[in-house]
Design an enzyme around this catalytic site. Structure first.
Site, PDB file in Angstrom:
ATOM      1  N   PRO A   1      -7.839  -4.453   1.400  1.00  0.00           N
ATOM      2  CA  PRO A   1      -6.591  -4.406   0.762  1.00  0.00           C
ATOM      3  C   PRO A   1      -5.453  -3.948   1.503  1.00  0.00           C
ATOM      4  O   PRO A   1      -5.709  -2.605   2.185  1.00  0.00           O
ATOM      5  CB  PRO A   1      -6.968  -3.450  -0.382  1.00  0.00           C
ATOM      6  CG  PRO A   1      -8.398  -3.748  -0.801  1.00  0.00           C
ATOM      7  CD  PRO A   1      -9.031  -4.050   0.693  1.00  0.00           C
ATOM      8  N   CYS A   2      -4.349  -4.335   1.217  1.00  0.00           N
ATOM      9  CA  CYS A   2      -3.067  -3.733   2.186  1.00  0.00           C
ATOM     10  C   CYS A   2      -2.306  -2.691   1.533  1.00  0.00           C
ATOM     11  O   CYS A   2      -1.570  -2.097   2.175  1.00  0.00           O
ATOM     12  CB  CYS A   2      -2.177  -5.063   2.288  1.00  0.00           C
ATOM     13  SG  CYS A   2      -3.098  -6.289   3.257  1.00  0.00           S
ATOM     14  N   PRO A   3      -2.319  -2.615   0.180  1.00  0.00           N
ATOM     15  CA  PRO A   3      -1.250  -1.725  -0.704  1.00  0.00           C
ATOM     16  C   PRO A   3      -1.345  -0.469  -0.090  1.00  0.00           C
ATOM     17  O   PRO A   3      -0.525   0.579  -0.034  1.00  0.00           O
ATOM     18  CB  PRO A   3      -1.679  -1.801  -2.039  1.00  0.00           C
ATOM     19  CG  PRO A   3      -2.368  -3.159  -2.262  1.00  0.00           C
ATOM     20  CD  PRO A   3      -2.987  -3.364  -0.966  1.00  0.00           C
TER      21      PRO A   3
ATOM     22  N   PHE B   1      -1.347   0.983   2.524  1.00  0.00           N
ATOM     23  CA  PHE B   1      -0.718   1.146   4.037  1.00  0.00           C
ATOM     24  C   PHE B   1       0.717   0.289   4.015  1.00  0.00           C
ATOM     25  O   PHE B   1       1.588   0.401   4.883  1.00  0.00           O
ATOM     26  CB  PHE B   1      -1.456   0.437   5.078  1.00  0.00           C
ATOM     27  CG  PHE B   1      -2.913   0.932   5.055  1.00  0.00           C
ATOM     28  CD1 PHE B   1      -3.018   2.258   5.492  1.00  0.00           C
ATOM     29  CD2 PHE B   1      -3.837   0.003   4.910  1.00  0.00           C
ATOM     30  CE1 PHE B   1      -4.431   3.006   5.507  1.00  0.00           C
ATOM     31  CE2 PHE B   1      -5.065   0.424   4.937  1.00  0.00           C
ATOM     32  CZ  PHE B   1      -5.356   2.129   5.345  1.00  0.00           C
TER      33      PHE B   1
END
Length: 416
Positions: A79-81, A83
């Protein structure tokens, strides 16, 4: 190895999976949280084993089952959120953060190589300590690792889309890894989508003129999440860029323009068009399952297949010891973190400021504050001075009592 097996976690709708397959890897399993994305994976590769659910839940997937399977590569788009520049950059304090946990799985699965991709935000100074902790941990586990910021547009994808990628390999394989070289200027949005704007036997009369106006590559496509509403092409800045190319970014169309639309019509993109801009094409064919918004989110959140192919092929060459050897660059990112990590006792502000080249005590406090978001930083006051000591990493790495479990269950309906 006769067969180069890959275990892929947080597989999404298959952008990375398709690229790795093109590079010669065979999927042992693909694990993904989103049901629609799992349906897409099974639709395109019915012979793959696909597990749906929280990848960190052993009842969904137990990494230990692959210990004796001679896995060549452990890969994932975690998951990206945690960072993302557009978010709060909570890092280790975000219940969606699985980066550190994924790194720990190399010890369990025992792959020859690891490949994890994420957003550009992870490359920023905010996460210098986090990144170095990852490199240090991989060194302890017998790997040599390196980070690299790659742009999808360097690999034929008509979109900006910077991605920050971690590759780690066993010490005997690492010298043969070379990051893929750019292949040249990508086509423009107009060149890429002209055939999709010209529907056979019902052709939009403005298609050719539109294609000439859409003479740039696309801004980064944002798939969004369940926390937000329907599909559109991104934040205000991106919408302005789309408008300059003659695209209505406020939503996704069900169908392309037709002969009934005027020459000066401003079209919306269809899911098929967005997929093309993400790198899916005749060379990378793929179908998507679900309703329009679900399909768009799968496409928009994907790792472009041509980029995954390029990195996967570079890893494959390293595993086969092809090409010249080199030394990977896994140097220290943060002297402040390095100084704290190497000391068993509390460290004075003067020593930290000298090590990090800081002249302002307020800047030291700011940098300590950033570290404290991902690590427990202990303080001790001696006289009028505060001293510092680096404590435990806050990130979830598999702890049974970590708060991630409760937070994940609490926000499960909004996590995608």
């Amino acid at each position: 190895m006769d067969t180069f097996k890959v275990v892929e976690i947080c597989a999404g709708a298959g952008g990375q999976a398709l690229g790795l397959e093109k590079a010669g890897f065979e999927h042992e399993i693909a694990v993904e949280l989103d049901e629609n994305a799992c349906d897409t994976l099974s639709l395109n590769r019915p012979w793959w084993k696909v597990a749906q659910g929280d990848v960190a839940n052993p009842s969904v997937w137990d990494p230990a089952t692959h210990r004796d399977d001679d896995i060549a590569l452990l890969a994932g788009g975690v998951p990206c959120p945690p960072f993302s520049i557009a978010g709060r950059q909570l890092g280790a304090n975000d219940e969606r953060d699985l980066f550190a946990w994924a790194v720990e799985q190399t010890e369990v699965v025992g792959p020859r190589a690891l490949m994890l991709e994420n957003v550009r935000g992870l490359s920023m100074p905010r996460f210098a300590g986090y990144r170095q902790h990852v490199l240090d941990r991989l060194t302890q586990l017998g790997y040599v690792a390196e980070w690299k910021l790659l742009h999808a547009s360097d690999f034929g994808v008509p979109q900006l889309r910077p991605r920050f990628i971690l590759v780690a390999l066993h010490r005997e394989d690492a010298p043969y890894f070379h990051w893929p070289e750019p292949i040249g200027t990508p086509p423009t949005v107009g060149e890429t989508l002209l055939d999709l704007m010209k529907v056979e036997n019902n052709e939009w009369p403005g298609a050719e003129a539109w294609a000439k106006k859409a003479n740039k590559i696309a801004p980064t496509i944002v798939g969004g999440s369940k926390k937000h509403g329907g599909a559109d092409l991104g934040p205000t800045r991106a919408k302005r860029a789309w408008a300059e190319m003659g695209v209505d970014a406020l939503g996704i169309a069900n169908t392309p323009p037709t002969a009934k639309d005027p020459v000066d019509h401003i079209p919306k993109l269809t899911c098929e068009m967005v997929a093309r801009l993400q790198g899916w094409s005749m060379d990378y064919p793929w179908e998507f399952s679900g309703r329009k918004t679900a399909r768009y989110r799968q496409i928009g959140n994907a790792f472009p297949p041509p980029v995954a192919h390029a990195v996967g092929a570079a890893i494959m060459r390293a595993l086969k010891h092809e090409g010249p050897a080199r030394v990977l660059d896994n140097t220290e990112h943060d002297p402040l973190y390095k100084t704290l990590r190497s000391s068993k006792d509390f460290v004075t502000p003067e020593r930290l400021m000298k090590a990090a080249g800081i002249n302002d005590s307020a800047e030291l406090e700011r940098r300590i504050g950033l570290l404290n978001r991902d690590f427990h930083v202990e303080t001790r006051t001696v006289g009028a001075k505060t001293r510092y000591k680096l404590g435990d990493f806050k990130a979830f790495v598999g702890q049974a009592d970590h708060e991630r479990h409760d937070l994940f269950l609490k926000h499960r309906a909004k996590i995608s």
